[in-house]
Design a protein around this motif. Structure first.
Motif, PDB file in Angstrom:
ATOM      1  N   ARG A 216     -24.733 -17.996  71.823  1.00 37.50           N
ATOM      2  CA  ARG A 216     -25.981 -17.774  72.555  1.00 37.50           C
ATOM      3  C   ARG A 216     -26.417 -16.313  72.459  1.00 37.50           C
ATOM      4  NH1 ARG A 216     -24.619 -21.617  77.824  1.00 37.50           N
ATOM      5  NH2 ARG A 216     -25.743 -23.465  77.065  1.00 37.50           N
ATOM      6  N   VAL A 217     -25.470 -15.397  72.517  1.00 40.23           N
ATOM      7  CA  VAL A 217     -25.806 -13.987  72.330  1.00 40.23           C
ATOM      8  C   VAL A 217     -26.364 -13.773  70.923  1.00 40.23           C
ATOM      9  CG1 VAL A 217     -24.850 -11.656  72.142  1.00 40.23           C
ATOM     10  CG2 VAL A 217     -24.181 -13.128  74.046  1.00 40.23           C
ATOM     11  N   ASP A 218     -25.767 -14.429  69.941  1.00 39.74           N
ATOM     12  CA  ASP A 218     -26.274 -14.348  68.568  1.00 39.74           C
ATOM     13  C   ASP A 218     -27.718 -14.842  68.496  1.00 39.74           C
ATOM     14  OD1 ASP A 218     -24.831 -13.162  66.583  1.00 39.74           O
ATOM     15  OD2 ASP A 218     -24.290 -15.024  65.574  1.00 39.74           O
ATOM     16  N   LEU A 219     -27.995 -15.964  69.171  1.00 35.26           N
ATOM     17  CA  LEU A 219     -29.347 -16.513  69.188  1.00 35.26           C
ATOM     18  C   LEU A 219     -30.303 -15.561  69.898  1.00 35.26           C
ATOM     19  CD1 LEU A 219     -31.161 -18.963  68.531  1.00 35.26           C
ATOM     20  CD2 LEU A 219     -30.463 -19.953  70.727  1.00 35.26           C
ATOM     21  N   ALA A 220     -29.836 -14.955  70.989  1.00 40.29           N
ATOM     22  CA  ALA A 220     -30.686 -14.035  71.748  1.00 40.29           C
ATOM     23  C   ALA A 220     -31.089 -12.830  70.902  1.00 40.29           C
ATOM     24  CB  ALA A 220     -29.958 -13.566  73.007  1.00 40.29           C
ATOM     25  N   ARG A 221     -30.159 -12.306  70.120  1.00 35.74           N
ATOM     26  CA  ARG A 221     -30.504 -11.127  69.317  1.00 35.74           C
ATOM     27  C   ARG A 221     -31.527 -11.483  68.252  1.00 35.74           C
ATOM     28  NH1 ARG A 221     -24.676  -9.431  67.148  1.00 35.74           N
ATOM     29  NH2 ARG A 221     -25.747  -8.053  65.684  1.00 35.74           N
ATOM     30  N   ARG A 222     -31.523 -12.720  67.749  1.00 29.08           N
ATOM     31  CA  ARG A 222     -32.539 -13.141  66.787  1.00 29.08           C
ATOM     32  C   ARG A 222     -33.925 -13.156  67.450  1.00 29.08           C
ATOM     33  NH1 ARG A 222     -28.663 -12.147  64.215  1.00 29.08           N
ATOM     34  NH2 ARG A 222     -27.410 -13.561  62.943  1.00 29.08           N
ATOM     35  N   TYR A 223     -33.999 -13.705  68.666  1.00 28.24           N
ATOM     36  CA  TYR A 223     -35.281 -13.733  69.379  1.00 28.24           C
ATOM     37  C   TYR A 223     -35.757 -12.322  69.727  1.00 28.24           C
ATOM     38  CZ  TYR A 223     -35.120 -18.820  70.024  1.00 28.24           C
ATOM     39  OH  TYR A 223     -35.105 -20.177  69.826  1.00 28.24           O
ATOM     40  N   LEU A 224     -34.822 -11.457  70.109  1.00 28.72           N
ATOM     41  CA  LEU A 224     -35.202 -10.078  70.430  1.00 28.72           C
ATOM     42  C   LEU A 224     -35.785  -9.377  69.214  1.00 28.72           C
ATOM     43  CD1 LEU A 224     -32.116  -9.086  72.595  1.00 28.72           C
ATOM     44  CD2 LEU A 224     -34.467  -9.254  73.429  1.00 28.72           C
ATOM     45  N   LEU A 225     -35.221  -9.662  68.052  1.00 28.01           N
ATOM     46  CA  LEU A 225     -35.721  -9.033  66.827  1.00 28.01           C
ATOM     47  C   LEU A 225     -37.085  -9.575  66.429  1.00 28.01           C
ATOM     48  CD1 LEU A 225     -32.435  -8.872  64.723  1.00 28.01           C
ATOM     49  CD2 LEU A 225     -33.612  -7.005  65.889  1.00 28.01           C
ATOM     50  N   GLU A 226     -37.462 -10.736  66.972  1.00 28.90           N
ATOM     51  CA  GLU A 226     -38.814 -11.257  66.749  1.00 28.90           C
ATOM     52  C   GLU A 226     -39.835 -10.581  67.660  1.00 28.90           C
ATOM     53  OE1 GLU A 226     -38.648 -15.449  67.331  1.00 28.90           O
ATOM     54  OE2 GLU A 226     -37.458 -15.832  65.519  1.00 28.90           O
ATOM     55  N   GLY A 227     -39.356  -9.753  68.594  1.00 22.74           N
ATOM     56  CA  GLY A 227     -40.253  -9.045  69.493  1.00 22.74           C
ATOM     57  C   GLY A 227     -40.472  -9.724  70.826  1.00 22.74           C
ATOM     58  N   ARG A 228     -39.696 -10.759  71.116  1.00 25.75           N
ATOM     59  CA  ARG A 228     -39.867 -11.465  72.391  1.00 25.75           C
ATOM     60  C   ARG A 228     -39.235 -10.656  73.528  1.00 25.75           C
ATOM     61  NH1 ARG A 228     -40.855 -17.192  71.666  1.00 25.75           N
ATOM     62  NH2 ARG A 228     -40.821 -17.773  69.454  1.00 25.75           N
ATOM     63  N   PRO A 229     -39.807 -10.695  74.722  1.00 24.37           N
ATOM     64  CA  PRO A 229     -39.239  -9.955  75.851  1.00 24.37           C
ATOM     65  C   PRO A 229     -37.934 -10.584  76.322  1.00 24.37           C
ATOM     66  CG  PRO A 229     -41.112 -11.275  76.556  1.00 24.37           C
ATOM     67  CD  PRO A 229     -41.073 -11.370  75.054  1.00 24.37           C
ATOM     68  N   ALA A 230     -37.063  -9.748  76.902  1.00 23.12           N
ATOM     69  CA  ALA A 230     -35.733 -10.209  77.299  1.00 23.12           C
ATOM     70  C   ALA A 230     -35.796 -11.347  78.316  1.00 23.12           C
ATOM     71  CB  ALA A 230     -34.939  -9.041  77.871  1.00 23.12           C
ATOM     72  N   ALA A 231     -36.761 -11.309  79.222  1.00 20.21           N
ATOM     73  CA  ALA A 231     -36.856 -12.377  80.220  1.00 20.21           C
ATOM     74  C   ALA A 231     -37.115 -13.727  79.559  1.00 20.21           C
ATOM     75  CB  ALA A 231     -37.967 -12.049  81.217  1.00 20.21           C
ATOM     76  N   GLU A 232     -37.942 -13.756  78.530  1.00 20.88           N
ATOM     77  CA  GLU A 232     -38.206 -14.996  77.798  1.00 20.88           C
ATOM     78  C   GLU A 232     -37.003 -15.391  76.951  1.00 20.88           C
ATOM     79  OE1 GLU A 232     -41.232 -16.746  74.331  1.00 20.88           O
ATOM     80  OE2 GLU A 232     -41.409 -14.671  75.031  1.00 20.88           O
ATOM     81  N   VAL A 233     -36.376 -14.416  76.345  1.00 21.37           N
ATOM     82  CA  VAL A 233     -35.237 -14.684  75.471  1.00 21.37           C
ATOM     83  C   VAL A 233     -34.093 -15.326  76.254  1.00 21.37           C
ATOM     84  CG1 VAL A 233     -33.390 -13.552  74.157  1.00 21.37           C
ATOM     85  CG2 VAL A 233     -35.784 -12.920  73.774  1.00 21.37           C
ATOM     86  N   ALA A 234     -33.897 -14.902  77.496  1.00 19.82           N
ATOM     87  CA  ALA A 234     -32.806 -15.456  78.298  1.00 19.82           C
ATOM     88  C   ALA A 234     -32.888 -16.978  78.360  1.00 19.82           C
ATOM     89  CB  ALA A 234     -32.836 -14.857  79.704  1.00 19.82           C
ATOM     90  N   GLY A 235     -34.064 -17.497  78.657  1.00 18.03           N
ATOM     91  CA  GLY A 235     -34.229 -18.945  78.724  1.00 18.03           C
ATOM     92  C   GLY A 235     -34.114 -19.612  77.371  1.00 18.03           C
TER      93      GLY A 235
END
Length: 263
Positions: A216-235
């Motif tokens: 899940r952390v791996d998936l989160a870092r992919r979303y963060l690199l797309e420019g998504r905010p952390a609050a959205e990435v968490a879900g």
């Protein structure tokens, strides 16, 4: 070296590279985790020690480490001043599944030509304006990595049935954001929950819940690199909320999600 952790991560527009990471860690130790990508690691300052598939390895500045997808590993500094590193994460099909065993057996490479080419590629990726040059340099690097791995692959690929542990990993990967209970997984895998945990831990060197959190952390870092905010990435990555994401992200990477992405 001293001070706080420094991390710069981004996803370049280069086919085959899923992430670039430049980091300095004065004290952070990676817990055991996996990636779904090939990890090409160079240490620029300090010395790193890590366990890969239950075997201890060391990495100094003259070496390159090539870690295969889906094999557990951790990481920690040998020296009190920490370490500085540069990492390429390559798509799993860039080198081939048949070479995973060779990388597990001998993940460290001593090759001045390869290190120089990696240094040049990182410089191009930092600049970010020469996509064609980056792709050209990457192809040369991949070819040399394959040559190393094929020389090491003196034994045939492991053809074992992945068994209960492998089937559970497939179930966890298929239910990554939403999650699944152990009882639900046991019905899909057709094995008792206790046996599932023991078999998975024995095969992959970590319990299923730790594997799931790492993915899940791996998936989160992919979303963060797309420019998504952390609050959205968490879900999106399967965490309860942003604080839940931050706690596990900081434990895994030594920095918060907000400090992870390259500015």
């Amino acid at each position: 070296m001293s001070g706080d952790a420094q991390v710069s991560a981004w996803r370049p527009e280069v086919n085959g590279i899923v992430e670039v990471l430049h980091a300095y860690f004065p004290s952070h130790a990676y817990p055991s985790h996996t990636h779904d990508a090939w990890t090409v690691l160079m240490v620029d300052e300090g010395v790193v020690r890590y366990d890969l598939d239950h075997r201890e390895h060391g990495l100094a500045q003259a070496q390159i480490s090539l870690l295969p997808p889906n094999v557990p590993h951790d990481g920690r500094s040998v020296r009190p001043e920490g370490f500085r590193k540069r990492v390429l994460y390559l798509a799993p099909d860039q080198l081939g599944e048949d070479l995973v065993g060779a990388a597990v057996d001998r993940p460290e490479l001593v090759d001045p030509v390869l290190r120089r080419r990696l240094h040049q590629l990182h410089d191009v990726l930092v600049d970010g304006r020469e996509g064609f040059e980056a792709e050209s340099r990457l192809r040369l690097i991949e070819k040399r990595l394959r040559q190393h791995l094929r020389r090491q692959a003196i034994a045939p690929p492991d053809s074992r049935d992945p068994g209960v542990a492998g089937r559970l990993r497939e179930v966890l990967d298929a239910n990554l954001p939403d999650g699944i209970t152990l009882d639900e997984a046991s019905k899909l895998v057709l094995a008792h929950p206790t046996h599932l945990v023991r078999a998975f831990t024995r095969e992959y060197g970590m319990p299923p819940h730790r594997y799931l959190t790492g993915r899940r952390v791996d998936l989160a870092r992919r979303y963060l690199l797309e420019g998504r905010p952390a609050a959205e990435v968490a879900g999106l990555a399967g965490f309860y909320d942003q604080s839940h994401l931050t706690r596990h992200f900081r434990r895994m990477l030594g920095v918060s999600p907000g400090r992870f992405v390259r500015r």
